[in-house]
Enzyme design. Structure first.
Site, short mmCIF file in Angstrom:
data_model
loop_
_atom_site.label_atom_id
_atom_site.label_comp_id
_atom_site.label_asym_id
_atom_site.label_seq_id
_atom_site.Cartn_x
_atom_site.Cartn_y
_atom_site.Cartn_z
N LYS A 52 -12.10 91.43 47.32
CA LYS A 52 -11.61 90.47 48.33
C LYS A 52 -10.53 91.12 49.19
O LYS A 52 -10.57 91.07 50.42
CB LYS A 52 -11.03 89.21 47.64
CG LYS A 52 -11.99 88.53 46.68
CD LYS A 52 -11.39 87.29 46.05
CE LYS A 52 -10.23 87.54 45.10
NZ LYS A 52 -10.58 88.31 43.88
N ARG A 128 -9.11 78.12 44.24
CA ARG A 128 -9.49 78.68 42.95
C ARG A 128 -9.83 77.60 41.93
O ARG A 128 -10.20 77.93 40.80
CB ARG A 128 -8.29 79.45 42.40
CG ARG A 128 -8.42 80.94 42.42
CD ARG A 128 -7.10 81.48 41.92
NE ARG A 128 -7.21 82.81 41.41
CZ ARG A 128 -7.02 83.90 42.14
NH1 ARG A 128 -6.74 83.81 43.40
NH2 ARG A 128 -7.11 85.07 41.56
N ARG A 167 -6.46 100.56 40.23
CA ARG A 167 -6.01 100.14 41.56
C ARG A 167 -4.57 100.55 41.84
O ARG A 167 -3.69 100.42 41.01
CB ARG A 167 -6.14 98.63 41.70
CG ARG A 167 -5.52 98.11 43.00
CD ARG A 167 -5.91 96.73 43.34
NE ARG A 167 -5.66 95.78 42.28
CZ ARG A 167 -6.05 94.51 42.33
NH1 ARG A 167 -6.71 94.07 43.36
NH2 ARG A 167 -5.78 93.69 41.35
N ARG A 200 0.02 96.85 40.00
CA ARG A 200 0.44 95.47 39.74
C ARG A 200 0.66 95.25 38.24
O ARG A 200 -0.06 95.83 37.42
CB ARG A 200 -0.66 94.51 40.22
CG ARG A 200 -0.46 94.07 41.65
CD ARG A 200 -1.65 93.37 42.22
NE ARG A 200 -2.23 92.31 41.42
CZ ARG A 200 -3.24 91.55 41.83
NH1 ARG A 200 -3.77 91.74 43.02
NH2 ARG A 200 -3.75 90.61 41.06
N ARG A 211 -7.62 86.89 33.01
CA ARG A 211 -7.90 86.49 34.40
C ARG A 211 -9.40 86.20 34.58
O ARG A 211 -9.79 85.28 35.29
CB ARG A 211 -7.46 87.60 35.36
CG ARG A 211 -5.94 87.66 35.53
CD ARG A 211 -5.47 89.01 36.04
NE ARG A 211 -5.91 89.36 37.37
CZ ARG A 211 -5.84 90.57 37.89
NH1 ARG A 211 -5.32 91.57 37.18
NH2 ARG A 211 -6.24 90.81 39.10
P1 AP5 Z 1 -9.54 94.61 45.49
O1 AP5 Z 1 -10.18 94.49 46.82
O2 AP5 Z 1 -8.07 94.89 45.48
O3 AP5 Z 1 -9.91 93.37 44.55
P2 AP5 Z 1 -9.62 91.83 44.72
O4 AP5 Z 1 -10.93 91.11 44.71
O5 AP5 Z 1 -8.71 91.57 45.88
O6 AP5 Z 1 -8.92 91.56 43.32
P3 AP5 Z 1 -7.53 90.90 42.92
O7 AP5 Z 1 -7.17 91.51 41.60
O8 AP5 Z 1 -6.51 91.03 44.00
O9 AP5 Z 1 -7.96 89.46 42.73
P4 AP5 Z 1 -7.29 88.39 41.90
O10 AP5 Z 1 -8.08 87.24 42.35
O11 AP5 Z 1 -7.24 88.63 40.44
O12 AP5 Z 1 -5.75 88.49 42.33
P5 AP5 Z 1 -4.85 87.60 43.29
O13 AP5 Z 1 -3.85 88.49 43.89
O14 AP5 Z 1 -5.66 86.73 44.18
O15 AP5 Z 1 -10.30 95.77 44.69
C1 AP5 Z 1 -9.88 96.18 43.41
C2 AP5 Z 1 -10.00 97.72 43.27
O16 AP5 Z 1 -11.37 98.10 43.37
C3 AP5 Z 1 -9.26 98.48 44.37
O17 AP5 Z 1 -8.65 99.61 43.80
C4 AP5 Z 1 -10.35 98.89 45.37
O18 AP5 Z 1 -10.04 100.13 46.01
C5 AP5 Z 1 -11.58 98.99 44.48
N1 AP5 Z 1 -12.80 98.52 45.15
C6 AP5 Z 1 -12.93 97.42 45.97
N2 AP5 Z 1 -14.20 97.31 46.38
C7 AP5 Z 1 -14.90 98.32 45.80
C8 AP5 Z 1 -16.28 98.72 45.83
N3 AP5 Z 1 -17.18 98.05 46.54
N4 AP5 Z 1 -16.63 99.82 45.07
C9 AP5 Z 1 -15.71 100.50 44.35
N5 AP5 Z 1 -14.40 100.18 44.30
C10 AP5 Z 1 -13.99 99.10 45.01
O19 AP5 Z 1 -4.15 86.61 42.23
C11 AP5 Z 1 -3.23 87.09 41.26
C12 AP5 Z 1 -2.70 85.90 40.45
O20 AP5 Z 1 -1.99 84.98 41.30
C13 AP5 Z 1 -3.77 85.04 39.77
O21 AP5 Z 1 -4.17 85.57 38.53
C14 AP5 Z 1 -3.03 83.69 39.64
O22 AP5 Z 1 -2.14 83.69 38.55
C15 AP5 Z 1 -2.20 83.62 40.93
N6 AP5 Z 1 -2.92 82.93 42.01
C16 AP5 Z 1 -3.41 83.50 43.16
N7 AP5 Z 1 -4.06 82.58 43.91
C17 AP5 Z 1 -3.97 81.40 43.24
C18 AP5 Z 1 -4.47 80.09 43.49
N8 AP5 Z 1 -5.19 79.81 44.60
N9 AP5 Z 1 -4.22 79.11 42.57
C19 AP5 Z 1 -3.48 79.36 41.46
N10 AP5 Z 1 -3.01 80.60 41.15
C20 AP5 Z 1 -3.24 81.61 42.04
#
Ligand code: AP5
Length: 271
Positions: A52, A128, A167, A200, A211
């Site tokens: 994402k 979410r 990452r 992170r 997660r």
């Molecule tokens: P990356 O693109 O960084 O992955 P991502 O999908 O953005 O993953 P996140 O870990 O950021 O998602 P998340 O949903 O757990 O975290 P968030 O910050 O939203 O890619 C990952 C890695 O893979 C990178 O190194 C990249 O280079 C590599 N990569 C990408 N695409 C690739 C490909 N095609 N091939 C190979 N490699 C690739 O949330 C964190 C926390 O915040 C949650 O756990 C929760 O506690 C809280 N939170 C956030 N939003 C909410 C909400 N709406 N409600 C309640 N709590 C929330």
């Protein structure tokens, strides 16, 4: 999942993708706003590490809209050590979800006050939960800015451990690297600024397990919620980032989905 079940699921996704396209085409021929408009309004759904945060900045650049990532907003509160940040850090490190009211409030604030969002928005990691999706829909309906796309990045859990544990992030810009798949030019340094990269605190195998469990329990129903609305599209996120981007553009620019078309021709035997 067996071969037949797998094919059946893929076929259902193809049909659902086609159904979404038909509804969008019907909307555009009836004069209703279409996704060809500049004002892009979409959400990105997918498990941790699906890509994402990798795809969203490219969409933002292409469509000149804002990119609102609730995870980034919460991490900014953590960095500032605000009361919300302190509370959120505990929940995030434990792989849980911050309360619906808080994240809905954060998104409302941005949509109403962030000038970049006038040209459209990408919501990354939000909604979410089903109550968040319902809250978002009500908010957008009131503002007559309903969603055009709900794009799900689909990938098997087994591929995510390596992505998450490798990452690397540049906190100021949100630029993301990977120690193996997309390494920075200099070890642990941002390519653009030369500033240090970080990992992170929730990017470890233990927190990831939690997660993912949270994702399957609370966010998978959000996918079903949007599948019923006709704006859902599913993309294969296990492909390399450039291919995922191409398929993303096919969906957002309303061209033929390469993945869906490929699957369809494989299943029906047509070209
Ligand atoms: P990356 O693109 O960084 O992955 P991502 O999908 O953005 O993953 P996140 O870990 O950021 O998602 P998340 O949903 O757990 O975290 P968030 O910050 O939203 O890619 C990952 C890695 O893979 C990178 O190194 C990249 O280079 C590599 N990569 C990408 N695409 C690739 C490909 N095609 N091939 C190979 N490699 C690739 O949330 C964190 C926390 O915040 C949650 O756990 C929760 O506690 C809280 N939170 C956030 N939003 C909410 C909400 N709406 N409600 C309640 N709590 C929330």
């Amino acid at each position: 999942m067996g071969f037949v079940e797998d094919e059946l699921k893929q076929l259902k996704d193809v049909i659902s993708n086609l159904d979404s396209r038909i509804k969008r085409l019907e909307q555009s021929t009836s004069g209703a706003p279409s996704s060809a408009n500049k004002d892009l309004r979409m959400i990105l759904i997918g498990p941790p590490g699906a890509g994402k945060g990798t795809q969203a900045p490219k969409i933002k650049e292409r469509f000149s809209c804002c990119h609102l990532a609730t995870g980034d907003m919460l991490r900014s509160q953590v960095a500032k050590k605000t009361p919300l940040g302190r509370e959120a850090k505990k929940i995030m490190d434990a792989g849980g979800l911050v309360s619906d009211d808080i994240v809905i409030g954060m998104i409302r604030e941005e949509l109403d006050n962030n000038k970049e969002c006038r040209g459209g928005f990408i919501l990354d990691g939000f909604p979410r939960t089903v109550p968040q999706a319902e809250g978002l829909d009500a908010m957008l309906r009131e503002r007559k800015r309903e969603l055009q796309h709900a794009v799900e990045l689909q990938i098997d859990d087994s591929l995510l451990v390596a992505r998450i544990t490798g990452r690397l992030i540049h906190p100021a810009s949100g630029r993301t690297y990977h120690s193996t798949f997309n390494p920075p030019k200099d070890y642990m340094k941002d390519d653009v600024t030369g500033e240090p990269l970080i990992q992170r605190s929730d990017d470890n195998a233990d927190a990831l397990k939690k997660r993912l469990a949270t994702y399957h329990k609370q966010t998978a129903p959000v996918v079903d919620y949007y599948r019923k609305t006709g704006i859902w599209s599913g993309l294969d996120a296990s492909q390399e980032p450039g291919q995922v981007w191409k398929n993303m553009l096919n969906v957002l620019e309303d061209k033929k989905s390469g993945h869906a078309a490929g699957l369809l021709s494989r299943i029906t035997g047509s070209n």
